[in-house]
Design an enzyme around this catalytic site. Sequence first.
Site, mmCIF file in Angstrom:
data_model
loop_
_atom_site.group_PDB
_atom_site.id
_atom_site.type_symbol
_atom_site.label_atom_id
_atom_site.label_comp_id
_atom_site.label_asym_id
_atom_site.label_seq_id
_atom_site.Cartn_x
_atom_site.Cartn_y
_atom_site.Cartn_z
ATOM 1 N N GLU A 108 -37.791 41.647 5.531
ATOM 2 C CA GLU A 108 -38.232 41.781 6.734
ATOM 3 C C GLU A 108 -37.472 40.971 7.913
ATOM 4 O O GLU A 108 -36.825 39.971 7.535
ATOM 5 C CB GLU A 108 -39.797 41.289 6.543
ATOM 6 N N CYS A 121 -35.484 37.004 14.157
ATOM 7 C CA CYS A 121 -35.314 36.248 12.730
ATOM 8 C C CYS A 121 -34.949 37.141 11.692
ATOM 9 O O CYS A 121 -35.671 37.901 11.555
ATOM 10 C CB CYS A 121 -36.836 35.753 12.670
ATOM 11 N N CYS A 128 -36.769 34.830 -2.334
ATOM 12 C CA CYS A 128 -36.446 33.412 -2.130
ATOM 13 C C CYS A 128 -36.476 32.816 -3.609
ATOM 14 O O CYS A 128 -37.415 32.829 -4.345
ATOM 15 C CB CYS A 128 -36.993 32.759 -1.213
ATOM 16 N N CYS A 132 -41.065 27.284 -2.440
ATOM 17 C CA CYS A 132 -41.999 26.327 -2.192
ATOM 18 C C CYS A 132 -43.418 26.850 -1.883
ATOM 19 O O CYS A 132 -43.656 27.847 -1.388
ATOM 20 C CB CYS A 132 -41.612 26.045 -0.529
ATOM 21 N N CYS A 135 -45.411 28.970 1.144
ATOM 22 C CA CYS A 135 -44.428 29.944 1.799
ATOM 23 C C CYS A 135 -44.554 31.140 0.931
ATOM 24 O O CYS A 135 -44.275 31.287 -0.293
ATOM 25 C CB CYS A 135 -42.953 29.665 1.844
ATOM 26 N N GLY A 183 -35.721 34.129 2.426
ATOM 27 C CA GLY A 183 -34.483 33.473 1.697
ATOM 28 C C GLY A 183 -34.250 32.281 1.948
ATOM 29 O O GLY A 183 -34.454 31.849 3.091
ATOM 30 N N GLU A 184 -33.119 31.698 1.444
ATOM 31 C CA GLU A 184 -32.323 30.445 1.687
ATOM 32 C C GLU A 184 -31.082 30.698 1.958
ATOM 33 O O GLU A 184 -30.192 30.822 1.067
ATOM 34 C CB GLU A 184 -32.644 29.454 0.345
ATOM 35 N N SER A 217 -31.381 27.814 8.931
ATOM 36 C CA SER A 217 -32.426 26.881 8.530
ATOM 37 C C SER A 217 -32.452 26.744 7.092
ATOM 38 O O SER A 217 -32.104 27.484 6.484
ATOM 39 C CB SER A 217 -34.024 27.550 8.971
ATOM 40 N N SER A 240 -35.807 22.135 6.774
ATOM 41 C CA SER A 240 -37.101 22.095 6.492
ATOM 42 C C SER A 240 -37.564 20.809 5.666
ATOM 43 O O SER A 240 -37.491 20.863 4.608
ATOM 44 C CB SER A 240 -37.337 23.297 5.571
ATOM 45 N N ASN A 316 -48.955 28.515 8.526
ATOM 46 C CA ASN A 316 -49.361 29.790 8.757
ATOM 47 C C ASN A 316 -50.147 30.190 7.400
ATOM 48 O O ASN A 316 -49.552 29.711 6.298
ATOM 49 C CB ASN A 316 -48.313 30.809 9.061
ATOM 50 N N CYS A 359 -43.876 32.268 10.247
ATOM 51 C CA CYS A 359 -43.046 31.305 9.497
ATOM 52 C C CYS A 359 -43.843 31.473 8.211
ATOM 53 O O CYS A 359 -44.968 30.956 7.864
ATOM 54 C CB CYS A 359 -42.951 30.130 9.806
HETATM 55 N N1 SAH Z 1 -35.377 28.827 3.304
HETATM 56 C C1 SAH Z 1 -34.976 28.522 4.728
HETATM 57 C C2 SAH Z 1 -35.426 29.620 5.677
HETATM 58 C C3 SAH Z 1 -37.005 29.904 5.852
HETATM 59 S S1 SAH Z 1 -37.236 29.205 7.578
HETATM 60 C C4 SAH Z 1 -35.953 27.288 4.924
HETATM 61 O O1 SAH Z 1 -36.744 26.743 4.072
HETATM 62 O O2 SAH Z 1 -35.558 26.424 5.859
HETATM 63 C C5 SAH Z 1 -38.965 29.575 7.736
HETATM 64 C C6 SAH Z 1 -39.611 28.167 7.884
HETATM 65 O O3 SAH Z 1 -40.918 28.265 8.099
HETATM 66 C C7 SAH Z 1 -39.078 26.852 6.855
HETATM 67 O O4 SAH Z 1 -39.051 25.611 7.517
HETATM 68 C C8 SAH Z 1 -40.228 26.957 6.131
HETATM 69 O O5 SAH Z 1 -40.370 26.001 5.422
HETATM 70 C C9 SAH Z 1 -41.595 27.428 6.978
HETATM 71 N N2 SAH Z 1 -42.794 27.888 6.493
HETATM 72 C C10 SAH Z 1 -42.660 28.435 5.142
HETATM 73 N N3 SAH Z 1 -43.976 28.873 4.915
HETATM 74 C C11 SAH Z 1 -44.787 28.465 5.822
HETATM 75 C C12 SAH Z 1 -46.178 28.787 6.409
HETATM 76 N N4 SAH Z 1 -47.051 29.033 5.340
HETATM 77 N N5 SAH Z 1 -46.188 27.956 7.527
HETATM 78 C C13 SAH Z 1 -45.391 27.419 8.531
HETATM 79 N N6 SAH Z 1 -44.258 27.347 7.843
HETATM 80 C C14 SAH Z 1 -43.763 27.928 6.859
#
Ligand code: SAH
Length: 369
Positions: A108, A121, A128, A132, A135, A183-184, A217, A240, A316, A359
């Site tokens: 997406e 974005c 991924c 986490c 997420c 993804g990372e 990120s 993050s 979120n 996010c």
């Molecule tokens: N893997 C990378 C890229 C993802 S960026 C990273 O982790 O940085 C997306 C951002 O949204 C990251 O900071 C992630 O931790 C955050 N994120 C993930 N799930 C979320 C959620 N449910 N609510 C708010 N932020 C979230």
Amino acid sequence: MPAPGELVFASPRRAKPPRHLADLAPGDRAGAVVELGEPAFRARQLSMHYFGHHSADPDAMTDLPKASRAALAQALLPPLLTAVRHLDCDGGATRKSVWRLFDGATVESVLMRYPQRVTVCVSSQAGCGMNCPFCATGQAGLTRNMSAAEIVDQVVAAARTLEEGAVGDGPARVSNVVFMGMGEPLANYRAVVGAVRRLTDPVPDGFGMSQRNVTVSTVGLVPAIDRLADEGLSVTLAVSLHAPDDELRDTLVPVNTRWKVGEVLDAAWRYAERTGRRVSIEYAMIRDVNDQAWRADLLGTLLRGRLVHVNLIPLNPTPGSKWTASRPRDESEFVRRLEGHGVAVTVRDTRGREIDGACGQLAAVTVPA
Ligand code: SAH
């Protein structure tokens, strides 16, 4: 075999996405064109069509001989993304697109139009592997790395959408790209750096964006952060963090068991030093989990005096998660305390929430197989 506890980021071997112009550095394109029996200068013409006019349509390539167009386009501009659906929200200013890749994997991207900028974005992996728990993308695991061209094509598709005036009022251009989709990015290092170069090389070599408007990120893969710092790129690094202490971060960002908060922040400071770029710290605000005043103070102590900015993200909602966003008063107290330590803070908007485009909500689960 990896040693116990060692992390392996490579995805299993599978068929590769079709080769595309955007996978090739500008210097490698002439050779690819010559291999097809065409004169070398056609590489520049094709690059202009794709990166300059955002077109892969052979019929539009009127500067190429008719007989060559289809073969060149087929060999170097194959379709990479098939739109499964587009979902609009925020009064038409946000669009989430679900794409099917050549092998059926889905990813997406999200296009967000603001008065002064337009941000895309992008996803860098299908799924991924970072796991986490808050997420949605992390829950399904990693399917595979995306190619540089599959990443770039999300931006080119967004550019076309904007030119058609399909998102927001009138035509517009992409100004910012954030690697914050699925993804990372730093676990798919080569393709991501390739994509950054394609996006920021001047037209017609690339898409012509400013490096300063690209943000990568990461969960905090320390060796990859150091490698990125040495690329000579001026992109923004976002980390993050989500917790200032290892005990909690071990649970929120599992890769923390490999690289601790202190090591990740040290790498971020090295990045800031090498590039002169202010690092962004992402911190999802999770009610009663990481939003306590003492954690704000601890975070403030770790960050004070550094070239840094904190971006708080109201959590979120994701399917099956027991967590929810912080109370407004806890969020404002968190901001107040960080500012008290002299740390710059902003709260991220929640664009795309109702279309699961915000996010952490990108999962592509609504797609029929
Ligand atoms: N893997 C990378 C890229 C993802 S960026 C990273 O982790 O940085 C997306 C951002 O949204 C990251 O900071 C992630 O931790 C955050 N994120 C993930 N799930 C979320 C959620 N449910 N609510 C708010 N932020 C979230």
